[in-house]
Write an enzyme that holds these catalytic residues in place. Structure first.
Site, PDB file in Angstrom:
ATOM      1  CG  HIS A 123      -0.215  -0.052   2.539  1.00  0.00           C
ATOM      2  ND1 HIS A 123       0.238   1.067   3.195  1.00  0.00           N
ATOM      3  CD2 HIS A 123       0.139  -1.103   3.306  1.00  0.00           C
ATOM      4  CE1 HIS A 123       0.824   0.713   4.326  1.00  0.00           C
ATOM      5  NE2 HIS A 123       0.789  -0.601   4.417  1.00  0.00           N
ATOM      6  CG  ASP A 124      -0.292   4.273   1.346  1.00  0.00           C
ATOM      7  OD1 ASP A 124      -1.155   5.033   0.865  1.00  0.00           O
ATOM      8  OD2 ASP A 124      -0.510   3.556   2.343  1.00  0.00           O
ATOM      9  N   GLY A 141       4.934  -1.437   2.353  1.00  0.00           N
ATOM     10  CA  GLY A 141       4.185  -0.212   2.152  1.00  0.00           C
ATOM     11  C   GLY A 141       5.044   1.039   2.164  1.00  0.00           C
TER      12      GLY A 141
END
Length: 269
Positions: A123-124, A141
């Site tokens: 994520h991100d 992430g």
């Protein structure tokens, strides 16, 4: 559904957006928030969920999980996104997660990237263009991977780490620090082992450019002085040299991780 070719066993939920000439193979599932641009192909057994946009002519192979809930226990269902560029290859079992509120709400993958079997984009993350992940690469992430970087099979990159453009991470390495552009890191935990000379040669960098990079590298990671002093010296000695300045900008920008450096006693460059 403009001229999309959808296998009878596939499920495409109402609300999904399909461009011209999209192909969706057997047993795929495309969620209501997904967008597949012109010429995308899901080979079979692919699941695309969430607010996910897949760029034109990207091909996704069986059992890939694209856009499902981030593997972050702080995620509370916020409508974050995953954006994948054009002409990517996403092989079997790859997982890519959208962003989170704590990381900017968006995961981005650039154009012409290749993600081999069972690799993961957390994520991100922000992944540039023409990046290659070999099998079983694990990108945690909040990481940044710049253009033309290559990550070898089974390598792991810790959260918030940065990987510079044209860098190379050797197979089975564990990177817990920032890797400079054009650098090469190997080992667990990974250390800076020189410049990615083979990659530079393959991409057509001139002999003079490679020679200048070698000189700058040796100065940057010499034993004398502080890193800031060495950065300033290299900036003065290589003023106007765009490739060297790219490395200096990367170092000066900094991040949440320390810089990946050579091991003591290693011959730099």
């Amino acid at each position: 559904m403009a001229n999309a070719n959808i296998h009878p066993t596939a499920i495409v939920e109402d609300g999904a957006t399909l461009g011209e000439d999209v192909k969706i193979g057997p047993y795929c599932v495309v969620g209501s928030g997904a967008t597949l641009e012109v010429g995308c192909e899901l080979i079979s057994h692919v699941a695309v969920a969430g607010h996910t946009a897949v760029g034109a002519r990207t091909r996704i192979f069986p059992f890939a999980s694209i856009g499902h809930q981030p593997q972050d226990l702080k995620y509370k269902g916020e409508p974050s996104t995953l954006v994948i560029g054009e002409e990517c290859i996403i092989r079997e079992g790859v997982t890519m997660n959208p962003g989170t509120e704590g990381g900017g709400m968006q995961t981005v993958v650039g154009d012409r990237c290749a993600f081999l079997a069972n690799s993961h984009v957390g994520h991100d993350c922000q992944v540039g263009n023409s990046v290659i992940f070999s099998n079983n690469v694990m990108l945690a992430g909040h990481c940044t991977v710049e253009d033309f970087a290559i990550v070898g099979g089974g390598a792991a990159v810790i959260q918030f780490a940065r990987v510079g453009a044209h860098a190379f991470i050797g197979g089975m390495s564990g990177l817990e620090n920032d890797l400079i552009p054009y650098g090469m890191a190997i080992g667990n935990r990974a250390y800076l082992s020189g410049l990615n000379i083979v990659g530079l040669q393959r991409r057509g960098f001139s002999r003079d450019d490679i020679h200048d990079l070698r000189r700058a590298y040796r100065l940057l990671f010499a034993n004398e002085g502080t890193l800031k002093e060495r950065v300033d010296d290299v900036a003065q000695g290589f003023a106007g040299h765009p490739i060297v300045e790219e490395i200096l900008s990367f170092i000066r920008e900094g991040g949440k991780r320390s810089l990946c450096t050579p091991r003591d006693g290693q011959d730099s460059g």
